[in-house]
Each structure stands twice: as structure tokens, then as C-alpha cells.
Motif scaffolding. Structure first.
Motif, mmCIF file in Angstrom:
data_model
loop_
_atom_site.group_PDB
_atom_site.id
_atom_site.type_symbol
_atom_site.label_atom_id
_atom_site.label_comp_id
_atom_site.label_asym_id
_atom_site.label_seq_id
_atom_site.Cartn_x
_atom_site.Cartn_y
_atom_site.Cartn_z
ATOM 1 N N ILE A 1 -14.144 -19.003 -76.162
ATOM 2 C CA ILE A 1 -15.428 -18.545 -75.652
ATOM 3 C C ILE A 1 -16.371 -18.272 -76.821
ATOM 4 C CG2 ILE A 1 -14.350 -17.537 -73.601
ATOM 5 C CD1 ILE A 1 -14.851 -14.757 -74.944
ATOM 6 N N SER A 2 -17.645 -18.076 -76.502
ATOM 7 C CA SER A 2 -18.627 -17.706 -77.520
ATOM 8 C C SER A 2 -19.826 -17.115 -76.797
ATOM 9 C CB SER A 2 -19.043 -18.927 -78.350
ATOM 10 O OG SER A 2 -19.977 -18.570 -79.350
ATOM 11 N N ALA B 1 -15.662 -22.582 -73.368
ATOM 12 C CA ALA B 1 -16.691 -21.988 -72.511
ATOM 13 C C ALA B 1 -17.660 -21.130 -73.330
ATOM 14 C CB ALA B 1 -16.053 -21.155 -71.402
ATOM 15 N N PRO B 2 -18.520 -21.751 -74.146
ATOM 16 C CA PRO B 2 -19.595 -20.962 -74.761
ATOM 17 C C PRO B 2 -20.649 -20.618 -73.718
ATOM 18 C CG PRO B 2 -19.841 -23.279 -75.333
ATOM 19 C CD PRO B 2 -18.544 -23.161 -74.562
ATOM 20 N N PHE B 3 -21.209 -19.414 -73.837
ATOM 21 C CA PHE B 3 -22.223 -18.988 -72.856
ATOM 22 C C PHE B 3 -23.358 -18.270 -73.568
ATOM 23 C CE2 PHE B 3 -18.322 -16.429 -72.670
ATOM 24 C CZ PHE B 3 -18.744 -15.182 -73.096
ATOM 25 N N LYS C 1 -27.376 -30.338 -76.301
ATOM 26 C CA LYS C 1 -26.788 -30.545 -77.628
ATOM 27 C C LYS C 1 -25.353 -30.035 -77.661
ATOM 28 C CE LYS C 1 -29.712 -30.278 -80.811
ATOM 29 N NZ LYS C 1 -30.740 -29.812 -81.773
ATOM 30 N N ILE C 2 -25.127 -28.890 -77.029
ATOM 31 C CA ILE C 2 -23.763 -28.364 -76.949
ATOM 32 C C ILE C 2 -22.864 -29.329 -76.186
ATOM 33 C CG2 ILE C 2 -22.333 -26.529 -75.961
ATOM 34 C CD1 ILE C 2 -24.677 -24.605 -76.524
ATOM 35 N N VAL D 1 -23.109 -20.851 -68.771
ATOM 36 C CA VAL D 1 -21.875 -21.289 -69.419
ATOM 37 C C VAL D 1 -21.887 -22.806 -69.493
ATOM 38 C CG1 VAL D 1 -19.354 -21.161 -69.410
ATOM 39 C CG2 VAL D 1 -20.700 -19.364 -68.282
ATOM 40 N N ILE D 2 -21.650 -23.359 -70.675
ATOM 41 C CA ILE D 2 -21.404 -24.795 -70.830
ATOM 42 C C ILE D 2 -19.899 -24.934 -71.006
ATOM 43 C CG2 ILE D 2 -21.963 -26.890 -72.101
ATOM 44 C CD1 ILE D 2 -24.372 -25.473 -70.825
ATOM 45 N N THR D 3 -19.227 -25.571 -70.071
ATOM 46 C CA THR D 3 -17.772 -25.484 -70.068
ATOM 47 C C THR D 3 -17.109 -26.818 -69.780
ATOM 48 O OG1 THR D 3 -15.900 -24.246 -69.159
ATOM 49 C CG2 THR D 3 -17.703 -24.774 -67.632
#
Length: 277
Positions: free
Chosen positions: A117-118, A145-147, A193-194, A267-269
Motif C-alpha cells: 500500500i501507499s 494498492a496505492p491510494f 501514470k501510476i 485507490v489504483i489497484t
């Protein structure tokens, strides 16, 4: 994590992860950062936990441990990676285990995790190298799962910040005028971009977005307490920061002494493939 981290996207300049001076400046007042920054919606935490194959979480850009403490409360074991020793020291005082390193350079020494995560920090990580490192440390089926918090600031507060920064710090990377657009849409280039960085590894499922809407009412004091933690403002000299706070305070006074900020936490997951392409 754009000068994001409770700041805003900046899609016209160099890659944010190259702005190391800003990226590693938030520890200038770690206590204020931890006090003023909002936590993440419980529904966001619960969904990531439920969608991960186990409880072992790696928190990238752990900061003062805000999201790490939330995931621990949800039953996870959390290891943080944080480049700023000042932030890491604060997180450790609350019981969060943190190792000091840039994520791209951090050594996992064979450790594996169920989720990476981030919390509003992944924009400070190289999007391709960071996703590749996440693929290295995630178990098959593990979740990246960065958010990010995406605030929709009232026009009055944006105008006050714009005017003050043009006066005291015209070269500041913080560009509040960008937030006059619909905030979630303004962030889409960052999220794209993510997602592209995740795709380029060839190690993950197709990225998706999860969105969680909520709002918070800030008193004048709470809003002015948070403002110095915005990326791009953390490095302002004290006299210039005082001018920015005076301008922001006047704007809050005109709003009745408080400001309601709608947020969307995004969340980009994606899940770690069992076999790479």
C-alpha cells in the motif's frame, strides 16, 4: 505524493519522484503532519484487506504511520518504508516498524507480502521501478494498492492560496489554481501514470480504480494547521508561510470560520500475477 500529498497534481512539470527535496521535506514538522493530515476511510482499508490474500502489508512512504496504524487496527502486520528519518522516527514512537530508504533502493532480503500500500505517497516513487519492486515483494495473488486523498477545495481558499503564493513565492511548485477544476478529473493524469507503470511490469492484472467519497469540516485552526504540510509549502521560510496563513485565514473567516472539504479517496489497484508475461 504533482506536488500531491495533500497538495495537487502538476501535470506540466518533471516527474514528481525526481523532486527529492520536496519529497523528503515533510518531516520538517512530523508532529504537525501526523496531527493535521486526515486518516483514510475505513471502507477503503476494509476493502483492501478483504481483497488481499493475507494480513502482511508493506506500506511505501509510510510517513508518520497514519495508514499503517489503520491497517494494524484492521488486523494486519505492517512494515513501513520511508525515506525521511524524521517521519520514520515519529512512526516508530507509535509502534509502527519502519525501515528508512527510498522504496526503489530498499532491500527486501527475501521478505514477501500480501499487500503493498501507499497513502498519498506513490507519486514520489518512480512509477515503473516502484511497480517492479512491488511485484518482487508480493506473493502471487498479492495486491498492489496505492491510494490518494483528492480534496475539492472551495474556490475561496484556492483564490487565497493563489494570491498569496504569487506574492511571496512565485516559483513555488504548489499550484492551487489547478484545483479549480473537478479535483478527481484533475488527478486522472497522475492515476493514469501510476496504472501505466503497473502495466509496464507485465506482472499484474489490469489496474482498476476504487473511489470512496467523504467530507470533513475544518475549523479555521485545523485548516491553518494542515496547510504547512502541503507539498511545495513545506519549504517556505517562516515569514512567507506566515503571509500565506494570514491570507488563508482571512478566506476562512469569510466562510464563517470553517470550511467543508469534500474528498474522494482513490485507490489504483491490481493483483500480482501468478506468472509473469
Amino acid at each position: 505524493m504533482p506536488t500531491l500529498s495533500q497538495g495537487q497534481p502538476d501535470n506540466s512539470g518533471p516527474e514528481p519522484h525526481l523532486h527529492r527535496q520536496t519529497a523528503e521535506s515533510f518531516g520538517v514538522n512530523a508532529e504537525r503532519y501526523d496531527r493535521a493530515r486526515p486518516p483514510y476511510p475505513q471502507a477503503l482499508v476494509d476493502r483492501i484487506v478483504a481483497a488481499s490474500p493475507g494480513p502482511h502489508v508493506l506500506d511505501v512512504g509510510a510517513g508518520t504511520g497514519i495508514e499503517a496504524r489503520q491497517f494494524r487496527a484492521a488486523g494486519c502486520t505492517v512494515l513501513g518504508v520511508e525515506p525521511d528519518e524524521r517521519m520514520a522516527a515519529f512512526a516508530r514512537r507509535s509502534g509502527v516498524e519502519v525501515e528508512v530508504a527510498r522504496f526503489e533502493d530498499w532491500q527486501p532480503y527475501g521478505r514477501r507480502f500480501d499487500a503493498v500500500i501507499s497513502g498519498t505517497a506513490w507519486h514520489w516513487v518512480d512509477p515503473v521501478a516502484g511497480a517492479a519492486k512491488a511485484a518482487q515483494v508480493l506473493r502471487p495473488g498479492g495486491r498492489l494498492a496505492p491510494f490518494h486523498h483528492v480534496p475539492q477545495l472551495p474556490a475561496e481558499t484556492i483564490d487565497s492560496l493563489t494570491e498569496a503564493l504569487q506574492r511571496v513565492a512565485p516559483d513555488s511548485p504548489f499550484n492551487p489554481s489547478l484545483l479549480k477544476a473537478a479535483a478527481v478529473e484533475a488527478y486522472q493524469p497522475l492515476f493514469a501514470k501510476i496504472a501505466d507503470g503497473i502495466r509496464q511490469t507485465g506482472s499484474f492484472s489490469e489496474p482498476e480504480q476504487w473511489r470512496f467519497a467523504w467530507e470533513r469540516i475544518y475549523s479555521r485552526e485545523e485548516w491553518l494547521d494542515q496547510l504547512p504540510t502541503f507539498g511545495g509549502l513545506t519549504q517556505l521560510p517562516a515569514d512567507k508561510m506566515a503571509e500565506v496563513l494570514d491570507s488563508a485565514g482571512a478566506a476562512i473567516d469569510k466562510l464563517g470560520g470553517h470550511v467543508t472539504v469534500p474528498y474522494t479517496s482513490v485507490v489504483i489497484t491490481s493483483t500480482r500475477s501468478h506468472t509473469d508475461k
